[in-house]
Design a protein around this motif. Structure first.
Motif, PDB file in Angstrom:
ATOM      1  N   ARG A 163       0.841  -1.213   0.000  1.00 19.16           N
ATOM      2  CA  ARG A 163       0.000   0.000   0.000  1.00 19.16           C
ATOM      3  C   ARG A 163       0.868   1.252   0.000  1.00 19.16           C
ATOM      4  N   ASP A 164       1.902   1.276   0.850  1.00 16.76           N
ATOM      5  CA  ASP A 164       2.783   2.444   0.916  1.00 16.76           C
ATOM      6  C   ASP A 164       3.510   2.652  -0.412  1.00 16.76           C
TER       7      ASP A 164
ATOM      8  N   GLU B 184       1.205   4.094  -3.066  1.00 17.49           N
ATOM      9  CA  GLU B 184       0.987   5.523  -2.837  1.00 17.49           C
ATOM     10  C   GLU B 184       2.193   6.328  -3.318  1.00 17.49           C
ATOM     11  N   ARG B 185       3.387   5.813  -3.023  1.00 17.89           N
ATOM     12  CA  ARG B 185       4.596   6.488  -3.497  1.00 17.89           C
ATOM     13  C   ARG B 185       4.646   6.478  -5.014  1.00 17.89           C
TER      14      ARG B 185
ATOM     15  N   ARG C 202       2.134   6.521  -7.074  1.00 10.63           N
ATOM     16  CA  ARG C 202       1.199   7.553  -7.561  1.00 10.63           C
ATOM     17  C   ARG C 202       1.843   8.941  -7.470  1.00 10.63           C
ATOM     18  N   GLU C 203       2.554   9.193  -6.379  1.00  9.26           N
ATOM     19  CA  GLU C 203       3.211  10.490  -6.205  1.00  9.26           C
ATOM     20  C   GLU C 203       4.282  10.707  -7.276  1.00  9.26           C
TER      21      GLU C 203
END
Length: 215
Positions: free
Chosen positions: A115-116, A119-120, A122-123
């Protein structure tokens, strides 16, 4: 865009177990039994990450990681190993690995890392898209507008820019207005940030070039 997790492991049971784990939280995955099959995958810009076995028979996991750093920077790497190789784990982390997990991998820990990493990812993709947008705007500038842009972000006044470029202050004002419009900048501070995004060159480095005329 929905994420995609890449599972690179030569152990069929491990790949199946990881796919089932990801399915349980409705995250799509793709399996690769060899490093080469992963290297030859169809490229896309979906967010995601790579679950990578350190010891792939046909390719080094570290080599795969390095290739990703060159051609798919938006895919964080989570290494997995059953050998507890300390030296390799240190090398992987220095190369930018998101984490280094020992098999058998704890399911909850792995999902948290996935999950982390997504998210990274996507950033990173958002940053790349923003940079591409800013570079596209800069490409619309005429050569003289590009000159004025560099002088302005370096902090020179219109009069000083006029002297440096050998043009009138009124012409500088006109070019400056065009630059602000084409770059979609609402303020000088925003223009400086956009320039830094596109070039990576700080205003201080531009100013330190000295007072000579650019052309």
């Amino acid at each position: 865009m929905e994420p995609l997790v890449h599972i690179v492991d030569d152990d069929d049971a491990v790949r199946h177990s990881l796919r089932c784990l990801l399915d349980s939280i409705q995250i799509e995955s793709a399996e690769y039994p060899t490093g080469r099959s992963f290297a030859e995958r169809e490229r896309d810009s979906r967010p995601g990450c790579v679950l990578l076995d350190l010891r792939i028979p046909d390719m080094s996991g570290l080599d795969i990681q390095r290739s990703l750093a060159e051609e798919a920077q938006h895919l964080p790497v989570i290494f997995m190993t059953g050998y507890g190789d300390v030296e390799a784990s240190v090398s992987a982390m220095r190369e930018g690995a998101a984490n280094f997990l020992t098999k058998p991998v704890n399911g909850e820990l792995l999902l948290a890392e996935v999950r982390d990493s997504i998210e990274r990812s996507r950033e990173i993709l958002a940053e790349h898209q923003h940079c591409e947008s800013v570079c596209a705007r800069m490409s619309l500038l005429t050569p003289r507008e590009a000159d004025v842009l560099e002088e302005v972000v370096a902090g020179w006044s219109n009069k000083h820019v006029a002297r440096r470029l050998g043009i009138s202050p009124k012409t500088v004002e006109l070019h400056r207005a065009n630059v602000m419009n084409k770059m979609r900048a609402g303020s000088l501070a925003e223009l400086v940030r956009l320039h830094l995004t596109a070039t990576g060159e700080s205003p201080s480095s531009l100013r330190n070039r000295g007072p000579e005329r650019r052309r």
